[in-house]
Design a protein around this motif. Sequence first.
Motif, PDB file in Angstrom:
ATOM      1  N   ASN A 263       0.825  -1.216   0.000  1.00  0.00           N
ATOM      2  CA  ASN A 263       0.000   0.000   0.000  1.00  0.00           C
ATOM      3  C   ASN A 263       0.852   1.255   0.000  1.00  0.00           C
ATOM      4  O   ASN A 263       0.507   2.234  -0.666  1.00  0.00           O
ATOM      5  CB  ASN A 263      -0.945   0.018   1.202  1.00  0.00           C
ATOM      6  N   ASP A 264       1.941   1.247   0.742  1.00  0.00           N
ATOM      7  CA  ASP A 264       2.830   2.413   0.762  1.00  0.00           C
ATOM      8  C   ASP A 264       3.448   2.658  -0.611  1.00  0.00           C
ATOM      9  O   ASP A 264       3.612   3.800  -1.034  1.00  0.00           O
ATOM     10  CB  ASP A 264       3.939   2.238   1.802  1.00  0.00           C
ATOM     11  N   ILE A 265       3.791   1.594  -1.317  1.00  0.00           N
ATOM     12  CA  ILE A 265       4.360   1.710  -2.661  1.00  0.00           C
ATOM     13  C   ILE A 265       3.307   2.283  -3.613  1.00  0.00           C
ATOM     14  O   ILE A 265       3.599   3.172  -4.413  1.00  0.00           O
ATOM     15  CB  ILE A 265       4.880   0.349  -3.149  1.00  0.00           C
ATOM     16  N   TRP A 266       2.085   1.785  -3.533  1.00  0.00           N
ATOM     17  CA  TRP A 266       1.015   2.309  -4.381  1.00  0.00           C
ATOM     18  C   TRP A 266       0.702   3.759  -4.048  1.00  0.00           C
ATOM     19  O   TRP A 266       0.474   4.557  -4.946  1.00  0.00           O
ATOM     20  CB  TRP A 266      -0.238   1.460  -4.240  1.00  0.00           C
ATOM     21  N   LEU A 267       0.684   4.092  -2.756  1.00  0.00           N
ATOM     22  CA  LEU A 267       0.435   5.474  -2.363  1.00  0.00           C
ATOM     23  C   LEU A 267       1.478   6.401  -2.961  1.00  0.00           C
ATOM     24  O   LEU A 267       1.146   7.464  -3.493  1.00  0.00           O
ATOM     25  CB  LEU A 267       0.418   5.622  -0.838  1.00  0.00           C
ATOM     26  N   GLN A 268       2.725   5.997  -2.907  1.00  0.00           N
ATOM     27  CA  GLN A 268       3.784   6.836  -3.470  1.00  0.00           C
ATOM     28  C   GLN A 268       3.595   7.020  -4.971  1.00  0.00           C
ATOM     29  O   GLN A 268       3.848   8.094  -5.510  1.00  0.00           O
ATOM     30  CB  GLN A 268       5.166   6.246  -3.169  1.00  0.00           C
ATOM     31  N   THR A 269       3.119   5.988  -5.652  1.00  0.00           N
ATOM     32  CA  THR A 269       2.825   6.086  -7.081  1.00  0.00           C
ATOM     33  C   THR A 269       1.743   7.130  -7.331  1.00  0.00           C
ATOM     34  O   THR A 269       1.870   7.960  -8.236  1.00  0.00           O
ATOM     35  CB  THR A 269       2.381   4.717  -7.630  1.00  0.00           C
ATOM     36  N   ILE A 270       0.689   7.111  -6.528  1.00  0.00           N
ATOM     37  CA  ILE A 270      -0.385   8.093  -6.670  1.00  0.00           C
ATOM     38  C   ILE A 270       0.150   9.496  -6.402  1.00  0.00           C
ATOM     39  O   ILE A 270      -0.100  10.428  -7.168  1.00  0.00           O
ATOM     40  CB  ILE A 270      -1.550   7.773  -5.710  1.00  0.00           C
ATOM     41  N   VAL A 271       0.907   9.654  -5.322  1.00  0.00           N
ATOM     42  CA  VAL A 271       1.464  10.965  -4.965  1.00  0.00           C
ATOM     43  C   VAL A 271       2.362  11.490  -6.086  1.00  0.00           C
ATOM     44  O   VAL A 271       2.328  12.676  -6.413  1.00  0.00           O
ATOM     45  CB  VAL A 271       2.231  10.881  -3.622  1.00  0.00           C
ATOM     46  N   ASN A 272       3.145  10.604  -6.699  1.00  0.00           N
ATOM     47  CA  ASN A 272       4.060  11.013  -7.766  1.00  0.00           C
ATOM     48  C   ASN A 272       3.344  11.409  -9.056  1.00  0.00           C
ATOM     49  O   ASN A 272       3.887  12.167  -9.850  1.00  0.00           O
ATOM     50  CB  ASN A 272       5.042   9.883  -8.094  1.00  0.00           C
TER      51      ASN A 272
ATOM     52  N   GLU B 150       2.883   2.448 -13.641  1.00  0.00           N
ATOM     53  CA  GLU B 150       3.837   2.454 -12.529  1.00  0.00           C
ATOM     54  C   GLU B 150       3.399   1.507 -11.417  1.00  0.00           C
ATOM     55  O   GLU B 150       4.222   0.798 -10.839  1.00  0.00           O
ATOM     56  CB  GLU B 150       4.018   3.867 -11.982  1.00  0.00           C
ATOM     57  N   MET B 151       2.103   1.445 -11.122  1.00  0.00           N
ATOM     58  CA  MET B 151       1.622   0.528 -10.087  1.00  0.00           C
ATOM     59  C   MET B 151       1.870  -0.925 -10.495  1.00  0.00           C
ATOM     60  O   MET B 151       2.272  -1.744  -9.665  1.00  0.00           O
ATOM     61  CB  MET B 151       0.144   0.757  -9.791  1.00  0.00           C
ATOM     62  N   ASP B 152       1.657  -1.243 -11.756  1.00  0.00           N
ATOM     63  CA  ASP B 152       1.919  -2.595 -12.241  1.00  0.00           C
ATOM     64  C   ASP B 152       3.400  -2.944 -12.097  1.00  0.00           C
ATOM     65  O   ASP B 152       3.753  -4.024 -11.616  1.00  0.00           O
ATOM     66  CB  ASP B 152       1.476  -2.721 -13.703  1.00  0.00           C
ATOM     67  N   LYS B 153       4.256  -2.024 -12.484  1.00  0.00           N
ATOM     68  CA  LYS B 153       5.703  -2.234 -12.384  1.00  0.00           C
ATOM     69  C   LYS B 153       6.125  -2.429 -10.926  1.00  0.00           C
ATOM     70  O   LYS B 153       6.867  -3.364 -10.612  1.00  0.00           O
ATOM     71  CB  LYS B 153       6.438  -1.039 -12.998  1.00  0.00           C
ATOM     72  N   LYS B 154       5.645  -1.536 -10.042  1.00  0.00           N
ATOM     73  CA  LYS B 154       6.014  -1.621  -8.630  1.00  0.00           C
ATOM     74  C   LYS B 154       5.473  -2.900  -7.993  1.00  0.00           C
ATOM     75  O   LYS B 154       6.128  -3.505  -7.146  1.00  0.00           O
ATOM     76  CB  LYS B 154       5.515  -0.395  -7.862  1.00  0.00           C
ATOM     77  N   THR B 155       4.275  -3.320  -8.398  1.00  0.00           N
ATOM     78  CA  THR B 155       3.700  -4.555  -7.866  1.00  0.00           C
ATOM     79  C   THR B 155       4.551  -5.756  -8.263  1.00  0.00           C
ATOM     80  O   THR B 155       4.861  -6.615  -7.435  1.00  0.00           O
ATOM     81  CB  THR B 155       2.254  -4.734  -8.365  1.00  0.00           C
ATOM     82  N   LYS B 156       4.938  -5.819  -9.522  1.00  0.00           N
ATOM     83  CA  LYS B 156       5.781  -6.931  -9.993  1.00  0.00           C
ATOM     84  C   LYS B 156       7.123  -6.946  -9.273  1.00  0.00           C
ATOM     85  O   LYS B 156       7.610  -8.005  -8.878  1.00  0.00           O
ATOM     86  CB  LYS B 156       5.978  -6.845 -11.500  1.00  0.00           C
ATOM     87  N   GLU B 157       7.723  -5.764  -9.099  1.00  0.00           N
ATOM     88  CA  GLU B 157       9.005  -5.688  -8.387  1.00  0.00           C
ATOM     89  C   GLU B 157       8.847  -6.167  -6.945  1.00  0.00           C
ATOM     90  O   GLU B 157       9.672  -6.924  -6.441  1.00  0.00           O
ATOM     91  CB  GLU B 157       9.539  -4.252  -8.399  1.00  0.00           C
ATOM     92  N   TYR B 158       7.777  -5.732  -6.291  1.00  0.00           N
ATOM     93  CA  TYR B 158       7.539  -6.100  -4.901  1.00  0.00           C
ATOM     94  C   TYR B 158       7.317  -7.609  -4.777  1.00  0.00           C
ATOM     95  O   TYR B 158       7.902  -8.269  -3.910  1.00  0.00           O
ATOM     96  CB  TYR B 158       6.327  -5.349  -4.376  1.00  0.00           C
ATOM     97  N   LEU B 159       6.471  -8.154  -5.631  1.00  0.00           N
ATOM     98  CA  LEU B 159       6.188  -9.584  -5.567  1.00  0.00           C
ATOM     99  C   LEU B 159       7.422 -10.410  -5.897  1.00  0.00           C
ATOM    100  O   LEU B 159       7.676 -11.439  -5.251  1.00  0.00           O
ATOM    101  CB  LEU B 159       5.037  -9.941  -6.506  1.00  0.00           C
ATOM    102  N   ASP B 160       8.182  -9.979  -6.868  1.00  0.00           N
ATOM    103  CA  ASP B 160       9.402 -10.707  -7.235  1.00  0.00           C
ATOM    104  C   ASP B 160      10.391 -10.712  -6.070  1.00  0.00           C
ATOM    105  O   ASP B 160      10.992 -11.730  -5.756  1.00  0.00           O
ATOM    106  CB  ASP B 160      10.046 -10.080  -8.470  1.00  0.00           C
ATOM    107  N   LYS B 161      10.527  -9.594  -5.429  1.00  0.00           N
ATOM    108  CA  LYS B 161      11.476  -9.465  -4.317  1.00  0.00           C
ATOM    109  C   LYS B 161      11.008 -10.225  -3.077  1.00  0.00           C
ATOM    110  O   LYS B 161      11.813 -10.827  -2.375  1.00  0.00           O
ATOM    111  CB  LYS B 161      11.659  -7.985  -3.970  1.00  0.00           C
ATOM    112  N   ASN B 162       9.710 -10.197  -2.799  1.00  0.00           N
ATOM    113  CA  ASN B 162       9.206 -10.714  -1.537  1.00  0.00           C
ATOM    114  C   ASN B 162       8.536 -12.082  -1.607  1.00  0.00           C
ATOM    115  O   ASN B 162       8.419 -12.744  -0.583  1.00  0.00           O
ATOM    116  CB  ASN B 162       8.227  -9.711  -0.931  1.00  0.00           C
TER     117      ASN B 162
END
Length: 64
Positions: free
Chosen positions: A2-11, A47-59
């Motif tokens: 959620n924090d990653i998605w929030l930052q995407t919205i803010v950006n 950007e949300m799709d990219k960040k989601t994939k990065e997060y899932l891949d990492k975690n």
Amino acid sequence: MNDIWLQTIVNNVKGVSGQGYIISDIFFDKYVDKGITSDYWVNVAVEMDKKTKEYLDKNYLHLN
């Protein structure tokens, strides 16, 4: 996540604070005429799709 998605919205969305609050006068002045047809929604989705994939891949996905 959620924090990653929030930052995407803010950006990408003018009139949204770092805490996720809408600053209504800025937001509506910017988007009232365009609504969801504005390109910023495409940027948000990409950007949300990219960040989601990065997060899932990492975690999570690396466990397989």
